[in-house]
Design an enzyme around this catalytic site. Structure first.
Site, PDB file in Angstrom:
ATOM      1  N   LYS A  22      26.334   0.462  40.031  1.00  0.00           N
ATOM      2  CA  LYS A  22      26.569   1.223  38.832  1.00  0.00           C
ATOM      3  C   LYS A  22      25.201   0.943  37.799  1.00  0.00           C
ATOM      4  O   LYS A  22      24.488   1.869  37.599  1.00  0.00           O
ATOM      5  CB  LYS A  22      27.921   0.962  37.930  1.00  0.00           C
ATOM      6  N   ASN A  23      24.879  -0.133  37.613  1.00  0.00           N
ATOM      7  CA  ASN A  23      23.982  -0.528  36.572  1.00  0.00           C
ATOM      8  C   ASN A  23      22.720  -0.656  37.260  1.00  0.00           C
ATOM      9  O   ASN A  23      21.553  -0.665  36.657  1.00  0.00           O
ATOM     10  CB  ASN A  23      24.021  -2.200  36.110  1.00  0.00           C
ATOM     11  N   ARG A  94      26.098   3.858  26.557  1.00  0.00           N
ATOM     12  CA  ARG A  94      24.850   3.443  26.026  1.00  0.00           C
ATOM     13  C   ARG A  94      23.506   3.441  26.885  1.00  0.00           C
ATOM     14  O   ARG A  94      22.464   3.425  26.325  1.00  0.00           O
ATOM     15  CB  ARG A  94      25.080   1.830  25.873  1.00  0.00           C
ATOM     16  N   CYS A 118      30.033  -0.752  20.950  1.00  0.00           N
ATOM     17  CA  CYS A 118      30.906  -0.526  21.794  1.00  0.00           C
ATOM     18  C   CYS A 118      31.793  -1.764  21.533  1.00  0.00           C
ATOM     19  O   CYS A 118      31.707  -2.516  20.988  1.00  0.00           O
ATOM     20  CB  CYS A 118      30.521  -0.619  23.372  1.00  0.00           C
ATOM     21  N   ARG A 123      25.727  -3.951  20.360  1.00  0.00           N
ATOM     22  CA  ARG A 123      24.484  -3.567  21.254  1.00  0.00           C
ATOM     23  C   ARG A 123      23.512  -3.108  20.723  1.00  0.00           C
ATOM     24  O   ARG A 123      23.018  -1.803  20.937  1.00  0.00           O
ATOM     25  CB  ARG A 123      25.457  -2.530  22.147  1.00  0.00           C
ATOM     26  N   PRO A 124      22.622  -3.640  19.794  1.00  0.00           N
ATOM     27  CA  PRO A 124      21.361  -2.894  19.304  1.00  0.00           C
ATOM     28  C   PRO A 124      20.379  -2.656  20.320  1.00  0.00           C
ATOM     29  O   PRO A 124      20.633  -3.144  21.437  1.00  0.00           O
ATOM     30  CB  PRO A 124      20.858  -3.978  18.279  1.00  0.00           C
ATOM     31  N   VAL A 125      19.475  -1.876  19.942  1.00  0.00           N
ATOM     32  CA  VAL A 125      18.477  -1.376  20.963  1.00  0.00           C
ATOM     33  C   VAL A 125      16.878  -1.874  20.440  1.00  0.00           C
ATOM     34  O   VAL A 125      16.057  -1.286  20.706  1.00  0.00           O
ATOM     35  CB  VAL A 125      18.342  -0.039  21.313  1.00  0.00           C
ATOM     36  N   ASP A 309      29.556 -10.056  33.220  1.00  0.00           N
ATOM     37  CA  ASP A 309      30.316  -8.988  33.762  1.00  0.00           C
ATOM     38  C   ASP A 309      31.345  -9.350  34.676  1.00  0.00           C
ATOM     39  O   ASP A 309      32.388  -8.676  35.140  1.00  0.00           O
ATOM     40  CB  ASP A 309      29.456  -7.781  34.437  1.00  0.00           C
ATOM     41  N   ILE A 331      26.520 -13.890  25.903  1.00  0.00           N
ATOM     42  CA  ILE A 331      25.624 -12.964  26.103  1.00  0.00           C
ATOM     43  C   ILE A 331      26.249 -11.737  25.084  1.00  0.00           C
ATOM     44  O   ILE A 331      25.303 -11.157  24.081  1.00  0.00           O
ATOM     45  CB  ILE A 331      25.765 -12.279  27.105  1.00  0.00           C
ATOM     46  N   ARG A 401      34.955   4.127  35.002  1.00  0.00           N
ATOM     47  CA  ARG A 401      33.708   4.054  34.570  1.00  0.00           C
ATOM     48  C   ARG A 401      32.819   3.088  35.752  1.00  0.00           C
ATOM     49  O   ARG A 401      31.817   3.580  35.786  1.00  0.00           O
ATOM     50  CB  ARG A 401      33.386   3.526  33.166  1.00  0.00           C
TER      51      ARG A 401
HETATM   52  C1  EPZ Z   1      23.374  -4.548  30.731  1.00  0.00           C
HETATM   53  O1  EPZ Z   1      23.521  -3.893  29.539  1.00  0.00           O
HETATM   54  C2  EPZ Z   1      24.543  -3.942  31.634  1.00  0.00           C
HETATM   55  N1  EPZ Z   1      24.749  -2.532  31.502  1.00  0.00           N
HETATM   56  C3  EPZ Z   1      25.795  -4.652  31.253  1.00  0.00           C
HETATM   57  O2  EPZ Z   1      26.724  -4.322  31.926  1.00  0.00           O
HETATM   58  C4  EPZ Z   1      25.488  -6.196  31.225  1.00  0.00           C
HETATM   59  O3  EPZ Z   1      26.665  -6.792  30.420  1.00  0.00           O
HETATM   60  C5  EPZ Z   1      24.243  -6.431  30.447  1.00  0.00           C
HETATM   61  O4  EPZ Z   1      23.165  -5.784  30.937  1.00  0.00           O
HETATM   62  C6  EPZ Z   1      24.108  -8.059  30.447  1.00  0.00           C
HETATM   63  O5  EPZ Z   1      23.986  -8.383  31.886  1.00  0.00           O
HETATM   64  C7  EPZ Z   1      23.960  -1.678  32.387  1.00  0.00           C
HETATM   65  O6  EPZ Z   1      22.954  -2.181  32.909  1.00  0.00           O
HETATM   66  C8  EPZ Z   1      24.009  -0.211  32.045  1.00  0.00           C
HETATM   67  P1  EPZ Z   1      21.177  -6.690  27.692  1.00  0.00           P
HETATM   68  P2  EPZ Z   1      22.481  -4.160  28.418  1.00  0.00           P
HETATM   69  O7  EPZ Z   1      20.062  -5.611  26.841  1.00  0.00           O
HETATM   70  O8  EPZ Z   1      21.150  -3.824  29.207  1.00  0.00           O
HETATM   71  C9  EPZ Z   1      21.419  -8.229  22.856  1.00  0.00           C
HETATM   72  C10 EPZ Z   1      29.072  -3.441  32.510  1.00  0.00           C
HETATM   73  O9  EPZ Z   1      30.107  -4.131  32.259  1.00  0.00           O
HETATM   74  N2  EPZ Z   1      20.418  -6.954  22.790  1.00  0.00           N
HETATM   75  O10 EPZ Z   1      21.046  -7.577  28.543  1.00  0.00           O
HETATM   76  O11 EPZ Z   1      22.724  -3.464  27.096  1.00  0.00           O
HETATM   77  C11 EPZ Z   1      22.848  -7.273  23.379  1.00  0.00           C
HETATM   78  O12 EPZ Z   1      23.450  -7.012  22.330  1.00  0.00           O
HETATM   79  C12 EPZ Z   1      28.025  -3.382  31.265  1.00  0.00           C
HETATM   80  O13 EPZ Z   1      28.715  -2.905  33.502  1.00  0.00           O
HETATM   81  C13 EPZ Z   1      19.688  -7.005  21.535  1.00  0.00           C
HETATM   82  O14 EPZ Z   1      20.284  -7.584  20.538  1.00  0.00           O
HETATM   83  O15 EPZ Z   1      22.454  -5.623  27.971  1.00  0.00           O
HETATM   84  C14 EPZ Z   1      23.209  -8.527  24.197  1.00  0.00           C
HETATM   85  O16 EPZ Z   1      23.916  -9.372  23.439  1.00  0.00           O
HETATM   86  C15 EPZ Z   1      28.582  -4.160  30.003  1.00  0.00           C
HETATM   87  N3  EPZ Z   1      18.806  -5.839  21.274  1.00  0.00           N
HETATM   88  C16 EPZ Z   1      22.372  -9.282  24.976  1.00  0.00           C
HETATM   89  O17 EPZ Z   1      21.035  -8.729  24.110  1.00  0.00           O
HETATM   90  C17 EPZ Z   1      18.240  -5.083  22.394  1.00  0.00           C
HETATM   91  O18 EPZ Z   1      17.393  -4.420  21.976  1.00  0.00           O
HETATM   92  C18 EPZ Z   1      22.097  -8.966  26.219  1.00  0.00           C
HETATM   93  O19 EPZ Z   1      22.105  -7.224  26.443  1.00  0.00           O
HETATM   94  C19 EPZ Z   1      19.177  -5.240  23.460  1.00  0.00           C
HETATM   95  C20 EPZ Z   1      19.986  -6.142  23.770  1.00  0.00           C
END
Ligand code: EPZ
Length: 422
Positions: A22-23, A94, A118, A123-125, A309, A331, A401
């Protein structure tokens, strides 16, 4: 809203086919925006998130055809007419933010709704946005949208240093960099197999990328990208989830398509808990080495560490282990919502902040429980498979999902599981 009823039925054995990731698919699909030639994805998973990404891309004017019962996605972006990703789709998933980098890189402008948080966290970007700003983007955040522009219509190569690992920010920056003018270096980049898969696909489209899978990825921007046909990598999280079936119930399950490199740290933890994992020529064969599994401590980390995950699913196993386990979720800030539901089934779990201490019990008891997020939902199913009596998991739209045909795959191993439509 549908529910799933599970009845503990002793040891489970059989073969479970593992779908495409999926991811990986959720970042491969937006890559179509980088080129006006066709992108064909095979081994695509049949999931509601994929359908949501399809809707989003179609709302931008991309063509997305789902063929062979959803296993093949034929995408084309030769006529993008709309450059705004609306909140009503983005809020559902997201990963929609992953259209920002490609759209900005190819067209020089994009308007994308900020995804909400969520259940598992805010989940900031900000890391996505900082990376694109480093590449020259002008970003204006107003009324819940990111209004992005590339001066002169094109991003420029840059050194992007991520303060901590972010999968999505790495993916957005990697895609954007392929069309930027000059060289981009992503430092402290994510190393997940989904990143490597994306890079493999982008290179088939003509991108010049080195270092994927390591912490430093270097991209030489090109003027345009072509089309490609790409097979989506196996889903390591679905794989890990089904590896836990014989671990928690007994029996022996072969996860078809599974390879050890995708789940090395997870398999090590299973081995320490008393579960054997063997690579066969079809996939990964998993069975308990002897009776009850032993307690182990787990800390989630970016790849190649233990995947966040799989934390909820591992907790379900450790609820029935001999001894006390400590799980640290490093995480996400709120990823223990499955704990209160497991406690309803007789589990002994103490949660303090990002640490959960689990004292194993002989056997869980079936109970009505509620899914709160994707991975929590499947951890409740795993617990129900091993519990005495009946478990009804409500709000299983979370499950759909990320897991295709769960009932079918588990019934093939002897599970008593059925979907109850509300
Ligand atoms: C991806 O999410 C996956 N989703 C998540 O899977 C997975 O848990 C995560 O990576 C970690 O491996 C998809 O690929 C669609 P991150 P992502 O950016 O990219 C913080 C599932 O169950 N952060 O690595 O959103 C964030 O809040 C889902 O399939 C910021 O602060 O994860 C988190 O605490 C759930 N600012 C940490 O970093 C940002 O700009 C890691 O998030 C981005 C992230």
């Amino acid at each position: 809203m549908d529910s799933i009823l599970v009845r503990g039925n002793g040891a489970l054995s059989g073969a479970i086919p593992i779908a495409g990731a999926k991811n990986a698919c959720l970042t491969l699909m937006p890559a179509t925006l980088l080129s006006d030639e066709p992108l064909t994805l095979t081994n695509a998973p049949r999931l509601s998130d994929i359908r949501t990404m399809t809707q989003l891309l179609q709302s931008l004017g991309a063509e997305v055809a789902s063929l062979q019962d959803g296993l093949v996605l034929a995408l084309s972006s030769h006529s993008i007419t709309n450059f705004k990703a609306d909140y009503d789709i983005v809020r559902k998933m997201r990963a929609s933010i992953l259209v920002l980098g490609p759209m900005l890189a190819r067209y020089g402008h994009a308007v994308v709704s900020l995804p909400g948080g969520c259940a598992i966290g805010a989940r900031p970007v900000d890391l996505h946005l900082k990376a694109l700003e480093a590449m020259g983007a002008d970003l204006d955040l107003r009324d819940g949208y990111v209004h992005a522009k590339a001066p002169g219509g094109r991003l420029k190569g840059a050194v992007v240093e991520f303060p901590f690992v972010s999968v999505g920010a790495t993916e957005n920056a990697l895609m954007a960099a392929t069309l930027a003018r000059g060289t981009t270096e992503l430092r402290n980049a994510a190393r997940e197999p989904e990143i490597v898969d994306l890079a493999r696909c982008l290179k088939k489209m003509g991108a010049k990328i080195e270092g994927e899978g390591t912490s430093t990825i270097t991209i030489e921007g090109t003027d345009r990208l072509g089309g490609a046909t790409h097979q989506v990598v196996t889903d390591r999280i679905e794989l890990g989830t089904y590896m836990l079936v014989p671990a928690i119930c007994g029996g022996e399950v072969e996860c078809i398509g599974g390879t050890l490199d995708l789940v090395a740290s997870f398999a090590e933890k299973l081995d320490a808990a008393g579960v054997s994992v063997t690579q066969t020529n079809r996939g990964l064969k998993v069975a308990r080495k002897n009776g009850r599994v032993r307690a182990v401590d787990v800390m989630t980390e970016p790849f190649p560490g233990f995947p966040t995950d799989l934390q909820a699913q591992m907790m379900a196993l450790l609820c029935t282990a001999e001894g006390t386990s400590v799980l640290e979720e490093k995480i996400f800030e709120n990823r223990f919502m499955h704990a209160p539901e497991l406690i309803r089934m007789g589990a002994k779990i103490d949660v303090h902040g990002g640490t959960a201490t689990v004292t194993g019990v002989e056997r869980l008891k079936g109970a009505p429980v509620m899914a709160t997020d994707l991975r929590a939902s499947v951890s409740l199913i795993l617990a129900g498979l091993a519990a005495e009596g009946e478990t009804v998991v409500s709000r299983v739209y979370h499950l759909d999902r990320g897991y295709e045909r769960v009932e079918e795959k588990l019934r093939a191993c002897g599970a008593h599981i059925e979907r109850i439509s509300a």
